[in-house]
Design a protein around this motif. Sequence first.
Motif, PDB file in Angstrom:
ATOM      1  N   THR A  12       0.869  -1.177   0.000  1.00  0.00           N
ATOM      2  CA  THR A  12       0.000   0.000   0.000  1.00  0.00           C
ATOM      3  C   THR A  12       0.906   1.227   0.000  1.00  0.00           C
ATOM      4  O   THR A  12       1.978   1.209   0.629  1.00  0.00           O
ATOM      5  CB  THR A  12      -0.949   0.021   1.220  1.00  0.00           C
ATOM      6  OG1 THR A  12      -1.872   1.106   1.082  1.00  0.00           O
ATOM      7  CG2 THR A  12      -0.189   0.204   2.521  1.00  0.00           C
ATOM      8  N   SER A  24     -11.910   8.913   9.077  1.00  0.00           N
ATOM      9  CA  SER A  24     -12.085   7.618   8.419  1.00  0.00           C
ATOM     10  C   SER A  24     -10.998   7.484   7.357  1.00  0.00           C
ATOM     11  O   SER A  24     -10.846   8.359   6.501  1.00  0.00           O
ATOM     12  CB  SER A  24     -13.476   7.528   7.783  1.00  0.00           C
ATOM     13  OG  SER A  24     -13.631   6.307   7.110  1.00  0.00           O
ATOM     14  N   ASP A  46      -9.163   5.184   4.284  1.00  0.00           N
ATOM     15  CA  ASP A  46      -9.348   4.119   3.287  1.00  0.00           C
ATOM     16  C   ASP A  46      -8.003   3.770   2.656  1.00  0.00           C
ATOM     17  O   ASP A  46      -7.402   4.597   1.966  1.00  0.00           O
ATOM     18  CB  ASP A  46     -10.334   4.558   2.204  1.00  0.00           C
ATOM     19  CG  ASP A  46     -11.745   4.700   2.731  1.00  0.00           C
ATOM     20  OD1 ASP A  46     -12.260   3.742   3.306  1.00  0.00           O
ATOM     21  OD2 ASP A  46     -12.332   5.797   2.571  1.00  0.00           O
ATOM     22  N   TYR A  47      -7.540   2.532   2.902  1.00  0.00           N
ATOM     23  CA  TYR A  47      -6.299   2.035   2.302  1.00  0.00           C
ATOM     24  C   TYR A  47      -6.637   1.197   1.070  1.00  0.00           C
ATOM     25  O   TYR A  47      -7.603   0.425   1.060  1.00  0.00           O
ATOM     26  CB  TYR A  47      -5.545   1.133   3.280  1.00  0.00           C
ATOM     27  CG  TYR A  47      -4.963   1.819   4.478  1.00  0.00           C
ATOM     28  CD1 TYR A  47      -3.699   2.394   4.439  1.00  0.00           C
ATOM     29  CD2 TYR A  47      -5.656   1.864   5.690  1.00  0.00           C
ATOM     30  CE1 TYR A  47      -3.151   3.002   5.558  1.00  0.00           C
ATOM     31  CE2 TYR A  47      -5.116   2.467   6.811  1.00  0.00           C
ATOM     32  CZ  TYR A  47      -3.863   3.041   6.741  1.00  0.00           C
ATOM     33  OH  TYR A  47      -3.313   3.638   7.847  1.00  0.00           O
ATOM     34  N   THR A  48      -5.815   1.343   0.037  1.00  0.00           N
ATOM     35  CA  THR A  48      -5.850   0.436  -1.108  1.00  0.00           C
ATOM     36  C   THR A  48      -4.661  -0.509  -0.978  1.00  0.00           C
ATOM     37  O   THR A  48      -3.511  -0.067  -0.937  1.00  0.00           O
ATOM     38  CB  THR A  48      -5.766   1.212  -2.432  1.00  0.00           C
ATOM     39  OG1 THR A  48      -6.880   2.092  -2.527  1.00  0.00           O
ATOM     40  CG2 THR A  48      -5.780   0.266  -3.612  1.00  0.00           C
ATOM     41  N   TYR A  99     -12.637  -1.529  11.896  1.00  0.00           N
ATOM     42  CA  TYR A  99     -12.021  -1.654  10.572  1.00  0.00           C
ATOM     43  C   TYR A  99     -12.795  -2.675   9.749  1.00  0.00           C
ATOM     44  O   TYR A  99     -13.570  -3.484  10.278  1.00  0.00           O
ATOM     45  CB  TYR A  99     -10.552  -2.054  10.686  1.00  0.00           C
ATOM     46  CG  TYR A  99     -10.328  -3.460  11.201  1.00  0.00           C
ATOM     47  CD1 TYR A  99     -10.200  -4.550  10.327  1.00  0.00           C
ATOM     48  CD2 TYR A  99     -10.249  -3.720  12.568  1.00  0.00           C
ATOM     49  CE1 TYR A  99     -10.000  -5.833  10.799  1.00  0.00           C
ATOM     50  CE2 TYR A  99     -10.050  -4.997  13.053  1.00  0.00           C
ATOM     51  CZ  TYR A  99      -9.928  -6.057  12.160  1.00  0.00           C
ATOM     52  OH  TYR A  99      -9.747  -7.330  12.631  1.00  0.00           O
ATOM     53  N   GLU A 100     -12.545  -2.652   8.431  1.00  0.00           N
ATOM     54  CA  GLU A 100     -13.230  -3.561   7.526  1.00  0.00           C
ATOM     55  C   GLU A 100     -12.305  -3.843   6.345  1.00  0.00           C
ATOM     56  O   GLU A 100     -11.827  -2.926   5.682  1.00  0.00           O
ATOM     57  CB  GLU A 100     -14.534  -2.924   7.039  1.00  0.00           C
ATOM     58  CG  GLU A 100     -15.484  -3.890   6.387  1.00  0.00           C
ATOM     59  CD  GLU A 100     -16.835  -3.223   6.109  1.00  0.00           C
ATOM     60  OE1 GLU A 100     -17.867  -3.745   6.556  1.00  0.00           O
ATOM     61  OE2 GLU A 100     -16.832  -2.169   5.421  1.00  0.00           O
ATOM     62  N   LYS A 111     -12.004  -5.648   2.702  1.00  0.00           N
ATOM     63  CA  LYS A 111     -12.884  -6.105   1.621  1.00  0.00           C
ATOM     64  C   LYS A 111     -12.102  -6.310   0.331  1.00  0.00           C
ATOM     65  O   LYS A 111     -11.056  -5.689   0.111  1.00  0.00           O
ATOM     66  CB  LYS A 111     -13.996  -5.088   1.357  1.00  0.00           C
ATOM     67  CG  LYS A 111     -15.091  -5.056   2.392  1.00  0.00           C
ATOM     68  CD  LYS A 111     -16.220  -4.133   1.941  1.00  0.00           C
ATOM     69  CE  LYS A 111     -17.410  -4.202   2.869  1.00  0.00           C
ATOM     70  NZ  LYS A 111     -18.545  -3.359   2.384  1.00  0.00           N
ATOM     71  N   LYS A 125     -16.455  -8.817   2.365  1.00  0.00           N
ATOM     72  CA  LYS A 125     -15.473  -9.009   3.407  1.00  0.00           C
ATOM     73  C   LYS A 125     -14.728 -10.321   3.135  1.00  0.00           C
ATOM     74  O   LYS A 125     -15.352 -11.329   2.790  1.00  0.00           O
ATOM     75  CB  LYS A 125     -16.149  -9.074   4.780  1.00  0.00           C
ATOM     76  CG  LYS A 125     -16.800  -7.777   5.220  1.00  0.00           C
ATOM     77  CD  LYS A 125     -17.414  -7.917   6.593  1.00  0.00           C
ATOM     78  CE  LYS A 125     -18.071  -6.619   7.044  1.00  0.00           C
ATOM     79  NZ  LYS A 125     -18.681  -6.737   8.384  1.00  0.00           N
ATOM     80  N   THR A 165      -9.336  -3.540  -0.084  1.00  0.00           N
ATOM     81  CA  THR A 165      -9.486  -2.233   0.554  1.00  0.00           C
ATOM     82  C   THR A 165      -9.617  -2.430   2.056  1.00  0.00           C
ATOM     83  O   THR A 165     -10.304  -3.357   2.512  1.00  0.00           O
ATOM     84  CB  THR A 165     -10.718  -1.474   0.031  1.00  0.00           C
ATOM     85  OG1 THR A 165     -11.893  -2.248   0.278  1.00  0.00           O
ATOM     86  CG2 THR A 165     -10.586  -1.187  -1.454  1.00  0.00           C
ATOM     87  N   LYS A 190     -10.671  -0.234   5.427  1.00  0.00           N
ATOM     88  CA  LYS A 190     -11.230   0.990   5.973  1.00  0.00           C
ATOM     89  C   LYS A 190     -11.065   0.979   7.484  1.00  0.00           C
ATOM     90  O   LYS A 190     -11.509   0.045   8.161  1.00  0.00           O
ATOM     91  CB  LYS A 190     -12.712   1.125   5.618  1.00  0.00           C
ATOM     92  CG  LYS A 190     -13.325   2.430   6.069  1.00  0.00           C
ATOM     93  CD  LYS A 190     -14.748   2.580   5.555  1.00  0.00           C
ATOM     94  CE  LYS A 190     -15.327   3.936   5.943  1.00  0.00           C
ATOM     95  NZ  LYS A 190     -16.698   4.127   5.421  1.00  0.00           N
ATOM     96  N   GLU A 219     -11.613   3.212  11.059  1.00  0.00           N
ATOM     97  CA  GLU A 219     -12.295   4.327  11.700  1.00  0.00           C
ATOM     98  C   GLU A 219     -11.541   4.701  12.980  1.00  0.00           C
ATOM     99  O   GLU A 219     -11.490   3.919  13.939  1.00  0.00           O
ATOM    100  CB  GLU A 219     -13.741   3.950  12.058  1.00  0.00           C
ATOM    101  CG  GLU A 219     -14.603   3.567  10.867  1.00  0.00           C
ATOM    102  CD  GLU A 219     -15.062   4.772  10.071  1.00  0.00           C
ATOM    103  OE1 GLU A 219     -14.826   5.903  10.539  1.00  0.00           O
ATOM    104  OE2 GLU A 219     -15.640   4.570   8.987  1.00  0.00           O
TER     105      GLU A 219
END
Length: 390
Positions: A44, A56, A58-60, A86-87, A89, A94, A109, A111, A113
């Motif tokens: 990343t 918030s 958002d990592y790719t 976190y999530e 996906k 998921k 991805t 995410k 918080e």
Amino acid sequence: MCNYFNLMSMSKQKKLIEMLLWSLLTGTIVSGVRVNAQDVTVYTPYTRISVPPGESIDYTVDVINDGSTVAELDVEVSGMPKGWDYELKSGGWKVGRISVLPKEKKNMTLKVEVPVQVNKGTYRFSITAGDYSLPLSITVSEQGTYKTEFTTTQSNMEGQAGATFTYSANLRNRTAEKQLYAITSDAPRGWNVLFRANGKQVTSVEVEPNATTSVSVEIKPPAGVKAGAFKIPVRASTGATSAQLELEAVVTGSFSVELTTPGGLLSADLTAGRTRRIDLVIRNTGSSELRDIELTAGKPLHWEVSFEPQKIASLIAGATTQATAVVKASDKAIPGDYVVQMTAKAPETSASADFRITVKTSLLSGWIGILVIAAVLAAVVYLFRKYGRR
């Protein structure tokens, strides 16, 4: 097995043959592949970032397989600070395990918080895919608080006394729970304050955790307010948290003028062809000074109206001045009522008054009329006497 193979479509048969050949060449079955740790990379571009509380992120994330075999990998996030959500996906779902073809990569991805209530500092965690682990860190730039923010980019406005002052404000809920804010104002007596959200007039606004809602504040000064700067406190509050916003309305004053006569009488008598002087009173009924007040008139055809003076240079608030209107009726005006509209006009305001002018016949004209009538009667009597006996 042969019967099942014969029942398959040509395309499915082809795919099955390709899979068998691949298994023979690599010496293993696809689903049982295990790759070396050095053949897998997790990537990343931003591995350390700085954000405020409640943000918030958002990592790719790319999982890259540099090996020559299919990689079946367990993916997870480890070491996430307690209380952080976190999530992870991929493809909109998921995921906990992915498969990556040789010399290819799989996109995911993540995410994260950041809590609203969090201490200032650096927090570390990692993303693992198989035996590979990518360390990440988030630096919280300021101490997290359980509070509400009520802000505006334009807290000061200027306008006339009759204007409505409209402010755009933002109400931010920097708590971890949904809040219902009551919105109130401590405006001076006589001031009218309205609140709008989503185009509707409201007295309360519901705001999600760490979210912001736009609130419009409309302030109208009372009638007759004097020029000056006025502070208007506005508050958004719940049982647990609140915030105050102080707005300022700079009133330049009201502009109003009145045109009348000393006795308030707006009527006069006038003989055709004659002139009548009418005394006027011009009063500044506003709260600001009036400049360059001009007197004009709307008159009947062939009438003449002039003013002494024609212009008033300045008239302070509450002051009164006098002028004279010189009205001349037309020589051919027949007896009856006529309207002359007189106007006092400044650049900011104006006032008009309708004067009823009653035109009467002149005394000389009356005597001439009487003499004509008498002459006609005398002629009739003479003719009657002279020719009546015949």
